[in-house]
Design a protein around this motif. Structure first.
Motif, PDB file in Angstrom:
ATOM      1  N   VAL A 111      12.973  12.672 -27.187  1.00  0.00           N
ATOM      2  CA  VAL A 111      14.197  11.872 -27.314  1.00  0.00           C
ATOM      3  C   VAL A 111      15.187  12.509 -28.287  1.00  0.00           C
ATOM      4  N   ASP A 112      15.005  13.794 -28.573  1.00  0.00           N
ATOM      5  CA  ASP A 112      15.914  14.502 -29.468  1.00  0.00           C
ATOM      6  C   ASP A 112      17.266  14.688 -28.788  1.00  0.00           C
ATOM      7  N   THR A 113      18.345  14.498 -29.544  1.00  0.00           N
ATOM      8  CA  THR A 113      19.690  14.524 -28.964  1.00  0.00           C
ATOM      9  C   THR A 113      20.584  15.612 -29.558  1.00  0.00           C
ATOM     10  N   HIS A 114      19.999  16.641 -30.179  1.00  0.00           N
ATOM     11  CA  HIS A 114      20.780  17.719 -30.776  1.00  0.00           C
ATOM     12  C   HIS A 114      21.112  18.803 -29.744  1.00  0.00           C
ATOM     13  N   VAL A 115      22.305  19.370 -29.877  1.00  0.00           N
ATOM     14  CA  VAL A 115      22.745  20.495 -29.040  1.00  0.00           C
ATOM     15  C   VAL A 115      23.251  21.595 -29.973  1.00  0.00           C
ATOM     16  N   PRO A 116      22.448  22.614 -30.245  1.00  0.00           N
ATOM     17  CA  PRO A 116      22.861  23.654 -31.200  1.00  0.00           C
ATOM     18  C   PRO A 116      24.181  24.326 -30.834  1.00  0.00           C
ATOM     19  N   GLY A 117      24.397  24.599 -29.555  1.00  0.00           N
ATOM     20  CA  GLY A 117      25.624  25.263 -29.141  1.00  0.00           C
ATOM     21  C   GLY A 117      26.864  24.430 -29.395  1.00  0.00           C
ATOM     22  N   ALA A 118      26.729  23.119 -29.307  1.00  0.00           N
ATOM     23  CA  ALA A 118      27.872  22.241 -29.577  1.00  0.00           C
ATOM     24  C   ALA A 118      28.250  22.293 -31.052  1.00  0.00           C
ATOM     25  N   ALA A 119      27.245  22.336 -31.925  1.00  0.00           N
ATOM     26  CA  ALA A 119      27.532  22.417 -33.356  1.00  0.00           C
ATOM     27  C   ALA A 119      28.264  23.718 -33.699  1.00  0.00           C
ATOM     28  N   ARG A 120      27.838  24.822 -33.092  1.00  0.00           N
ATOM     29  CA  ARG A 120      28.498  26.106 -33.369  1.00  0.00           C
ATOM     30  C   ARG A 120      29.934  26.103 -32.862  1.00  0.00           C
ATOM     31  N   LEU A 121      30.140  25.568 -31.665  1.00  0.00           N
ATOM     32  CA  LEU A 121      31.487  25.523 -31.119  1.00  0.00           C
ATOM     33  C   LEU A 121      32.380  24.595 -31.945  1.00  0.00           C
ATOM     34  N   ALA A 122      31.822  23.490 -32.425  1.00  0.00           N
ATOM     35  CA  ALA A 122      32.595  22.561 -33.250  1.00  0.00           C
ATOM     36  C   ALA A 122      33.058  23.235 -34.537  1.00  0.00           C
ATOM     37  N   GLN A 123      32.185  24.019 -35.169  1.00  0.00           N
ATOM     38  CA  GLN A 123      32.562  24.716 -36.394  1.00  0.00           C
ATOM     39  C   GLN A 123      33.682  25.726 -36.139  1.00  0.00           C
ATOM     40  N   ALA A 124      33.589  26.440 -35.025  1.00  0.00           N
ATOM     41  CA  ALA A 124      34.622  27.427 -34.705  1.00  0.00           C
ATOM     42  C   ALA A 124      35.963  26.748 -34.421  1.00  0.00           C
ATOM     43  N   LEU A 125      35.921  25.600 -33.754  1.00  0.00           N
ATOM     44  CA  LEU A 125      37.160  24.879 -33.474  1.00  0.00           C
ATOM     45  C   LEU A 125      37.756  24.294 -34.754  1.00  0.00           C
ATOM     46  N   ALA A 126      36.894  23.824 -35.650  1.00  0.00           N
ATOM     47  CA  ALA A 126      37.383  23.297 -36.925  1.00  0.00           C
ATOM     48  C   ALA A 126      38.143  24.370 -37.696  1.00  0.00           C
ATOM     49  N   GLN A 127      37.614  25.588 -37.699  1.00  0.00           N
ATOM     50  CA  GLN A 127      38.281  26.684 -38.396  1.00  0.00           C
ATOM     51  C   GLN A 127      39.654  26.961 -37.795  1.00  0.00           C
ATOM     52  N   ARG A 128      39.778  26.930 -36.475  1.00  0.00           N
ATOM     53  CA  ARG A 128      41.062  27.192 -35.832  1.00  0.00           C
ATOM     54  C   ARG A 128      42.046  26.054 -36.077  1.00  0.00           C
ATOM     55  N   LEU A 129      41.563  24.824 -36.090  1.00  0.00           N
ATOM     56  CA  LEU A 129      42.440  23.693 -36.384  1.00  0.00           C
ATOM     57  C   LEU A 129      43.008  23.786 -37.793  1.00  0.00           C
ATOM     58  N   GLU A 130      42.171  24.184 -38.737  1.00  0.00           N
ATOM     59  CA  GLU A 130      42.617  24.322 -40.125  1.00  0.00           C
ATOM     60  C   GLU A 130      43.660  25.431 -40.251  1.00  0.00           C
ATOM     61  N   THR A 131      43.465  26.488 -39.478  1.00  0.00           N
ATOM     62  CA  THR A 131      44.379  27.624 -39.549  1.00  0.00           C
ATOM     63  C   THR A 131      45.784  27.261 -39.083  1.00  0.00           C
ATOM     64  N   VAL A 132      45.878  26.387 -38.067  1.00  0.00           N
ATOM     65  CA  VAL A 132      47.195  26.067 -37.510  1.00  0.00           C
ATOM     66  C   VAL A 132      47.784  24.801 -38.122  1.00  0.00           C
ATOM     67  N   GLY A 133      47.110  24.200 -39.086  1.00  0.00           N
ATOM     68  CA  GLY A 133      47.644  23.025 -39.745  1.00  0.00           C
ATOM     69  C   GLY A 133      47.612  21.765 -38.909  1.00  0.00           C
ATOM     70  N   ALA A 134      46.600  21.632 -38.021  1.00  0.00           N
ATOM     71  CA  ALA A 134      46.454  20.410 -37.230  1.00  0.00           C
ATOM     72  C   ALA A 134      45.996  19.264 -38.131  1.00  0.00           C
ATOM     73  N   ASP A 135      46.008  18.051 -37.610  1.00  0.00           N
ATOM     74  CA  ASP A 135      45.594  16.882 -38.381  1.00  0.00           C
ATOM     75  C   ASP A 135      44.226  17.143 -39.006  1.00  0.00           C
ATOM     76  N   PRO A 136      44.106  17.132 -40.324  1.00  0.00           N
ATOM     77  CA  PRO A 136      42.840  17.497 -40.977  1.00  0.00           C
ATOM     78  C   PRO A 136      41.685  16.552 -40.670  1.00  0.00           C
ATOM     79  N   ARG A 137      41.950  15.354 -40.189  1.00  0.00           N
ATOM     80  CA  ARG A 137      40.858  14.429 -39.896  1.00  0.00           C
ATOM     81  C   ARG A 137      39.943  14.953 -38.789  1.00  0.00           C
ATOM     82  N   MET A 138      40.528  15.613 -37.802  1.00  0.00           N
ATOM     83  CA  MET A 138      39.715  16.161 -36.725  1.00  0.00           C
ATOM     84  C   MET A 138      38.852  17.312 -37.223  1.00  0.00           C
ATOM     85  N   ALA A 139      39.441  18.234 -37.950  1.00  0.00           N
ATOM     86  CA  ALA A 139      38.670  19.365 -38.475  1.00  0.00           C
ATOM     87  C   ALA A 139      37.547  18.886 -39.383  1.00  0.00           C
TER      88      ALA A 139
END
Length: 370
Positions: A111-139
């Protein structure tokens, strides 16, 4: 046509992995078309791979074996062309690597619900959001998320809504890409989303990231948790019929898990409330050192007969992560299952008697027995 994975354990303590298949000794799928000419097909099918000639894994050094529709780790024999990205197999392997696993540990693994690839992609997207000055709540939400699609978690809502917006924004660019498009949807995101995003002109990329974050945050206000957005609707096959089908639906639950979590349930890009498309429907645990330690549960019941008391009698067990124990020792079965149901063929009706055995009209002979 593709191979079936068979994992096995023997009574003397060996474990292994074999492929059940009879496949042509073919090369890779052609890049321009999946359809072969008659000459190519005939040449490919002239020789075959079979279970005896395919690689066999026996007693791996790691001490365990997992299989989750992941791509085989060898290339000599193409066993298929459509595979999962490997997140489930990687997560299962990480959990199985622990020592002295108990049945309780294995139940938790199912019943484990973790997806390692999703966590990695989320971190990469957070970095790009921070770079372009998007709403910080999402990052910030993406940075704090560990890839767990738990029903109560808010992180997967933010991630999936952002993924939905970005993929839609990249759709024109992706439509122009050449190739057969053999990637599964999740593989297309995990391997191609970032390169596609980075390939945009700077101004277009910045605008897309800012817009996607703002739209995703607005949509997220309607779904506090993943289970509010991701639903497990259970019903008869006919429950999909408009109007009438609603009466055949027996459950609508908040669901944990995702496309590539060990507790798999599939969905595409999602921009709001949605139902699971399909997923794992049975759980099974066995301790091979004890013939009586076999545990099962189905997402439903023992039969599919609407109105039967057994139609959905295991739903509570499934949801509460409990199991039905099924012993195999005859003495245990006799002790724990005192009632026996015998199913016998119905007795066929006898054929009509020959004319010579029929009583004449007006006689009082007894009728032919039925």
């Amino acid at each position: 046509m593709c191979a079936q994975n068979i994992l096995f354990a023997t009574r003397d303590g060996h474990i292994g992995h074999v492929y059940a298949a009879r496949l042509p000794r073919r090369g890779a799928l052609p890049e321009d078309s999946p359809i072969l000419s008659p000459a190519q097909a005939e040449a490919d099918w002239a020789q075959h791979w079979h279970s005896g000639s395919l690689p066999l894994t026996l007693d791996p050094d790691c001490g365990y074996r997992v299989s989750a529709n992941d791509r085989p780790q060898f290339a000599d024999a193409p066993l298929g062309f459509f595979f999962s990205e490997g997140d489930r197999a990687a997560r299962l392997a990480a959990l199985a690597a622990r020592e002295n696993l108990s049945l309780e540990d294995l139940a938790a693994l199912q019943v484990d619900t973790h997806v390692p690839g999703a966590a990695r992609l989320a971190q990469a997207l957070a970095q790009r959001l921070e770079t372009v000055g998007a709403d910080p709540r999402m990052a910030r939400q993406l940075r704090d998320w560990d890839g767990d699609y738990a029903a109560r978690a808010s992180g997967p809502v933010a991630f999936e809504l952002l993924l939905h917006e970005l993929a839609n924004g990249l759709a024109p660019q992706r439509a122009a890409q050449a190739g057969l498009g053999l990637d599964d949807e999740w593989g297309r995101h995990t391997r191609l989303l970032l390169p596609d995003l980075d390939a945009l002109p700077t101004a277009a990329r910045q605008a897309l990231l800012r817009k996607a974050a703002a739209r995703a945050l607005a949509a997220q206000s309607r779904y506090p948790s993943w289970g509010d957005m991701h639903r497990l609707r259970i019903g008869h096959l006919l429950s999909q019929v408009p109007m009438l089908g609603r009466t055949l639906q027996v459950a609508d639950w908040p669901a944990g898990g995702s496309r590539e979590s060990p507790m798999k349930n599939s969905h595409g890009l999602v921009g709001g409330r949605h139902a699971v498309q399909y997923g794992a429907q049975a759980r099974h645990l066995s301790d091979l050192s004890d013939l009586d330690a076999n545990h099962f549960v189905l997402l439903g019941g023992n039969d599919g007969w609407i109105g039967s008391e057994h139609y959905a009698d295991q739903l509570a067990l499934w949801r509460e992560q409990r199991y039905v124990r099924m012993p195999l020792r005859p003495e245990t079965v006799a002790k724990e299952f005192p009632f026996v149901l015998e199913l016998r063929p119905a007795t066929a009706e006898p054929a009509a008697p020959p004319a010579s055995e029929l009583a004449p009209a007006g006689s009082h002979s007894p009728p032919h027995p039925v």
